[in-house]
Design a protein around this motif. Structure first.
Motif, PDB file in Angstrom:
ATOM      1  N   GLN A 188       0.837  -1.204   0.000  1.00 12.42           N
ATOM      2  CA  GLN A 188       0.000   0.000   0.000  1.00 12.42           C
ATOM      3  C   GLN A 188       0.875   1.258   0.000  1.00 12.42           C
ATOM      4  O   GLN A 188       0.611   2.213  -0.735  1.00 12.42           O
ATOM      5  CB  GLN A 188      -0.927   0.013   1.218  1.00 12.42           C
ATOM      6  N   GLN A 189       1.923   1.254   0.813  1.00 14.44           N
ATOM      7  CA  GLN A 189       2.839   2.400   0.855  1.00 14.44           C
ATOM      8  C   GLN A 189       3.569   2.592  -0.471  1.00 14.44           C
ATOM      9  O   GLN A 189       3.701   3.719  -0.967  1.00 14.44           O
ATOM     10  CB  GLN A 189       3.876   2.201   1.963  1.00 14.44           C
ATOM     11  N   VAL A 190       4.028   1.493  -1.036  1.00 14.84           N
ATOM     12  CA  VAL A 190       4.794   1.555  -2.287  1.00 14.84           C
ATOM     13  C   VAL A 190       3.951   2.131  -3.416  1.00 14.84           C
ATOM     14  O   VAL A 190       4.391   2.997  -4.183  1.00 14.84           O
ATOM     15  CB  VAL A 190       5.327   0.154  -2.662  1.00 14.84           C
ATOM     16  N   LEU A 191       2.735   1.670  -3.528  1.00 14.98           N
ATOM     17  CA  LEU A 191       1.900   2.021  -4.681  1.00 14.98           C
ATOM     18  C   LEU A 191       1.046   3.263  -4.469  1.00 14.98           C
ATOM     19  O   LEU A 191       0.444   3.773  -5.416  1.00 14.98           O
ATOM     20  CB  LEU A 191       0.995   0.830  -5.025  1.00 14.98           C
ATOM     21  N   ASP A 192       0.996   3.771  -3.239  1.00 14.32           N
ATOM     22  CA  ASP A 192       0.070   4.863  -2.920  1.00 14.32           C
ATOM     23  C   ASP A 192       0.225   6.107  -3.803  1.00 14.32           C
ATOM     24  O   ASP A 192      -0.785   6.634  -4.288  1.00 14.32           O
ATOM     25  CB  ASP A 192       0.213   5.248  -1.444  1.00 14.32           C
ATOM     26  N   PRO A 193       1.426   6.617  -4.057  1.00 16.92           N
ATOM     27  CA  PRO A 193       1.530   7.847  -4.866  1.00 16.92           C
ATOM     28  C   PRO A 193       0.946   7.699  -6.275  1.00 16.92           C
ATOM     29  O   PRO A 193       0.195   8.566  -6.735  1.00 16.92           O
ATOM     30  CB  PRO A 193       3.044   8.107  -4.917  1.00 16.92           C
ATOM     31  N   ALA A 194       1.279   6.598  -6.962  1.00 13.75           N
ATOM     32  CA  ALA A 194       0.745   6.385  -8.306  1.00 13.75           C
ATOM     33  C   ALA A 194      -0.738   6.049  -8.269  1.00 13.75           C
ATOM     34  O   ALA A 194      -1.511   6.493  -9.122  1.00 13.75           O
ATOM     35  CB  ALA A 194       1.508   5.257  -9.003  1.00 13.75           C
ATOM     36  N   TRP A 195      -1.157   5.279  -7.272  1.00 13.88           N
ATOM     37  CA  TRP A 195      -2.567   4.918  -7.104  1.00 13.88           C
ATOM     38  C   TRP A 195      -3.423   6.172  -6.948  1.00 13.88           C
ATOM     39  O   TRP A 195      -4.502   6.283  -7.534  1.00 13.88           O
ATOM     40  CB  TRP A 195      -2.700   4.022  -5.871  1.00 13.88           C
ATOM     41  N   CYS A 196      -2.927   7.117  -6.164  1.00 12.78           N
ATOM     42  CA  CYS A 196      -3.649   8.364  -5.904  1.00 12.78           C
ATOM     43  C   CYS A 196      -3.910   9.135  -7.200  1.00 12.78           C
ATOM     44  O   CYS A 196      -5.009   9.654  -7.415  1.00 12.78           O
ATOM     45  CB  CYS A 196      -2.841   9.217  -4.931  1.00 12.78           C
ATOM     46  N   LEU A 197      -2.924   9.185  -8.089  1.00 13.00           N
ATOM     47  CA  LEU A 197      -3.112   9.851  -9.377  1.00 13.00           C
ATOM     48  C   LEU A 197      -4.047   9.060 -10.280  1.00 13.00           C
ATOM     49  O   LEU A 197      -4.940   9.617 -10.922  1.00 13.00           O
ATOM     50  CB  LEU A 197      -1.763  10.016 -10.079  1.00 13.00           C
ATOM     51  N   LEU A 198      -3.834   7.757 -10.324  1.00 12.66           N
ATOM     52  CA  LEU A 198      -4.588   6.910 -11.246  1.00 12.66           C
ATOM     53  C   LEU A 198      -6.066   6.844 -10.907  1.00 12.66           C
ATOM     54  O   LEU A 198      -6.925   6.818 -11.794  1.00 12.66           O
ATOM     55  CB  LEU A 198      -3.988   5.500 -11.247  1.00 12.66           C
ATOM     56  N   THR A 205      -3.408   4.442   2.176  1.00 14.06           N
ATOM     57  CA  THR A 205      -2.825   4.334   3.522  1.00 14.06           C
ATOM     58  C   THR A 205      -3.526   5.201   4.569  1.00 14.06           C
ATOM     59  O   THR A 205      -2.960   5.473   5.629  1.00 14.06           O
ATOM     60  CB  THR A 205      -1.327   4.704   3.474  1.00 14.06           C
ATOM     61  N   ARG A 206      -4.743   5.625   4.305  1.00 12.01           N
ATOM     62  CA  ARG A 206      -5.447   6.464   5.285  1.00 12.01           C
ATOM     63  C   ARG A 206      -6.025   5.623   6.428  1.00 12.01           C
ATOM     64  O   ARG A 206      -6.648   4.589   6.201  1.00 12.01           O
ATOM     65  CB  ARG A 206      -6.566   7.255   4.615  1.00 12.01           C
ATOM     66  N   GLU A 207      -5.844   6.113   7.634  1.00 11.83           N
ATOM     67  CA  GLU A 207      -6.407   5.478   8.827  1.00 11.83           C
ATOM     68  C   GLU A 207      -7.668   6.254   9.219  1.00 11.83           C
ATOM     69  O   GLU A 207      -7.725   6.954  10.238  1.00 11.83           O
ATOM     70  CB  GLU A 207      -5.357   5.477   9.940  1.00 11.83           C
ATOM     71  N   SER A 208      -8.682   6.107   8.395  1.00 11.82           N
ATOM     72  CA  SER A 208      -9.869   6.970   8.481  1.00 11.82           C
ATOM     73  C   SER A 208     -10.635   6.812   9.785  1.00 11.82           C
ATOM     74  O   SER A 208     -11.372   7.729  10.185  1.00 11.82           O
ATOM     75  CB  SER A 208     -10.804   6.684   7.291  1.00 11.82           C
ATOM     76  N   TRP A 209     -10.479   5.690  10.451  1.00 11.80           N
ATOM     77  CA  TRP A 209     -11.187   5.499  11.725  1.00 11.80           C
ATOM     78  C   TRP A 209     -10.736   6.530  12.774  1.00 11.80           C
ATOM     79  O   TRP A 209     -11.516   6.907  13.638  1.00 11.80           O
ATOM     80  CB  TRP A 209     -10.976   4.074  12.238  1.00 11.80           C
ATOM     81  N   LEU A 229     -12.972  -8.933  -1.279  1.00 18.07           N
ATOM     82  CA  LEU A 229     -12.739  -8.298  -2.570  1.00 18.07           C
ATOM     83  C   LEU A 229     -11.582  -8.954  -3.319  1.00 18.07           C
ATOM     84  O   LEU A 229     -10.705  -9.572  -2.709  1.00 18.07           O
ATOM     85  CB  LEU A 229     -12.423  -6.805  -2.376  1.00 18.07           C
ATOM     86  N   SER A 230     -11.568  -8.770  -4.621  1.00 15.98           N
ATOM     87  CA  SER A 230     -10.534  -9.357  -5.471  1.00 15.98           C
ATOM     88  C   SER A 230      -9.183  -8.675  -5.262  1.00 15.98           C
ATOM     89  O   SER A 230      -8.138  -9.306  -5.372  1.00 15.98           O
ATOM     90  CB  SER A 230     -10.934  -9.253  -6.946  1.00 15.98           C
ATOM     91  N   TRP A 231      -9.198  -7.359  -4.996  1.00 18.32           N
ATOM     92  CA  TRP A 231      -7.952  -6.601  -4.857  1.00 18.32           C
ATOM     93  C   TRP A 231      -7.543  -6.555  -3.391  1.00 18.32           C
ATOM     94  O   TRP A 231      -8.187  -5.917  -2.568  1.00 18.32           O
ATOM     95  CB  TRP A 231      -8.137  -5.174  -5.365  1.00 18.32           C
ATOM     96  N   ALA A 232      -6.417  -7.198  -3.050  1.00 15.46           N
ATOM     97  CA  ALA A 232      -5.957  -7.253  -1.660  1.00 15.46           C
ATOM     98  C   ALA A 232      -5.667  -5.873  -1.094  1.00 15.46           C
ATOM     99  O   ALA A 232      -5.887  -5.620   0.098  1.00 15.46           O
ATOM    100  CB  ALA A 232      -4.699  -8.122  -1.561  1.00 15.46           C
ATOM    101  N   LEU A 233      -5.207  -4.956  -1.949  1.00 17.56           N
ATOM    102  CA  LEU A 233      -4.823  -3.626  -1.465  1.00 17.56           C
ATOM    103  C   LEU A 233      -5.975  -2.885  -0.806  1.00 17.56           C
ATOM    104  O   LEU A 233      -5.759  -2.058   0.087  1.00 17.56           O
ATOM    105  CB  LEU A 233      -4.280  -2.786  -2.627  1.00 17.56           C
ATOM    106  N   VAL A 234      -7.208  -3.144  -1.226  1.00 18.11           N
ATOM    107  CA  VAL A 234      -8.360  -2.431  -0.663  1.00 18.11           C
ATOM    108  C   VAL A 234      -9.254  -3.331   0.185  1.00 18.11           C
ATOM    109  O   VAL A 234     -10.373  -2.957   0.512  1.00 18.11           O
ATOM    110  CB  VAL A 234      -9.189  -1.739  -1.773  1.00 18.11           C
ATOM    111  N   ARG A 235      -8.757  -4.488   0.577  1.00 17.94           N
ATOM    112  CA  ARG A 235      -9.564  -5.362   1.433  1.00 17.94           C
ATOM    113  C   ARG A 235      -9.757  -4.820   2.853  1.00 17.94           C
ATOM    114  O   ARG A 235     -10.839  -4.986   3.422  1.00 17.94           O
ATOM    115  CB  ARG A 235      -8.941  -6.765   1.497  1.00 17.94           C
TER     116      ARG A 235
END
Length: 244
Positions: A188-198, A205-209, A229-235
């Motif tokens: 999640q940390q590694v991919l977060d910057p590109a994920w945010c744009l995409l 990586t938000r701890e919204s609670w 969910l199919s995508w582990a990153l957002v499980r």
């Protein structure tokens, strides 16, 4: 470990260079706003299929917050394509807010498919500034997969409390950061910057609670879960409701 994350983030950024270049030129946001609704149409079909039982369970108590007339006045923030409509109780009076006007045609398609609802209006606005919605005017506010992408979580939660009547409820279902000791959190940390744009501002990586716990609600019912969910990153998810 921190150096490894940084090095891999740099590699992801280099691989995503065209996207970052478009963002630097001021073009990426326009492209994302146009394309994101088309992606969300497909994503929400998959998400609803895999999360239907969780959504039914979460929204099963909505009607209990209806006003004296028995009508439930509901505001959905970050409504997107209207993916939650089928889970709302019959006769529910729904107002929708979303900052992206390109969702409108998809939203009205969902309205046409959910005649059990009473649709009020669609307001183009960010959740952090919903001045078009009066103070204490709704029984319930809903947001799903929204707190991950807003500019200011504290501000949007203040707005939610403002528009809710006393005793009204805020319902949420959000993907969040995984436990810090897990490999999933590492990626999640590694991919977060590109994920945010995409994905139009979505953060992995938000701890919204924590924002919900600080928001000043009189009661908070919050559950952590691993979504099917199919995508582990957002499980990793949180869901529940908070009472004003």
């Amino acid at each position: 470990m921190a150096f490894t994350v940084f090095a891999l983030q740099l590699a992801v950024r280099l691989l995503s260079f065209p996207m970052y270049l478009l963002d630097f030129l001021g073009l990426w946001n326009w492209i994302a706003k146009k394309c994101f609704p088309h992606f969300m149409v497909r994503f929400t079909l998959m998400y609803n299929e895999q999360m239907a039982s969780k959504k039914r369970e979460l929204f099963s108590t909505l009607q209990g917050f209806a006003g004296p007339s028995g009508k439930l006045s509901l505001l959905e923030v970050g409504c997107g394509t209207g993916a939650n409509f089928r889970f709302y109780p019959p006769g529910c009076q729904v107002t929708c807010v979303d900052p992206n006007p390109n969702f409108e045609k998809f939203l009205f398609k969902s309205v046409a498919e959910n005649r059990h609802l009473q649709f009020e209006r669609f307001v183009v606005a960010a959740g952090e500034n919903m001045h078009q919605v009066a103070d204490g005017s709704v029984d319930a506010v809903v947001c799903t997969l929204v707190l991950c992408s807003v500019q200011n979580q504290e501000q949007i939660l203040q707005e939610v409390r403002r528009v809710l009547r006393p005793g009204g409820a805020f319902y949420f279902m959000e993907h969040v950061a995984d436990e810090r000791s897990t490999w999933n959190y590492f990626w999640q940390q590694v991919l977060d910057p590109a994920w945010c744009l995409l994905f139009d501002g979505c953060n992995l990586t938000r701890e919204s609670w924590k924002a919900l716990e600080r928001a000043g609600f009189s009661e908070l019912k919050l559950q952590h879960l691993q979504a099917p969910l199919s995508w582990a990153l957002v499980r990793p998810h949180i869901c529940g409701y908070a009472v004003k």
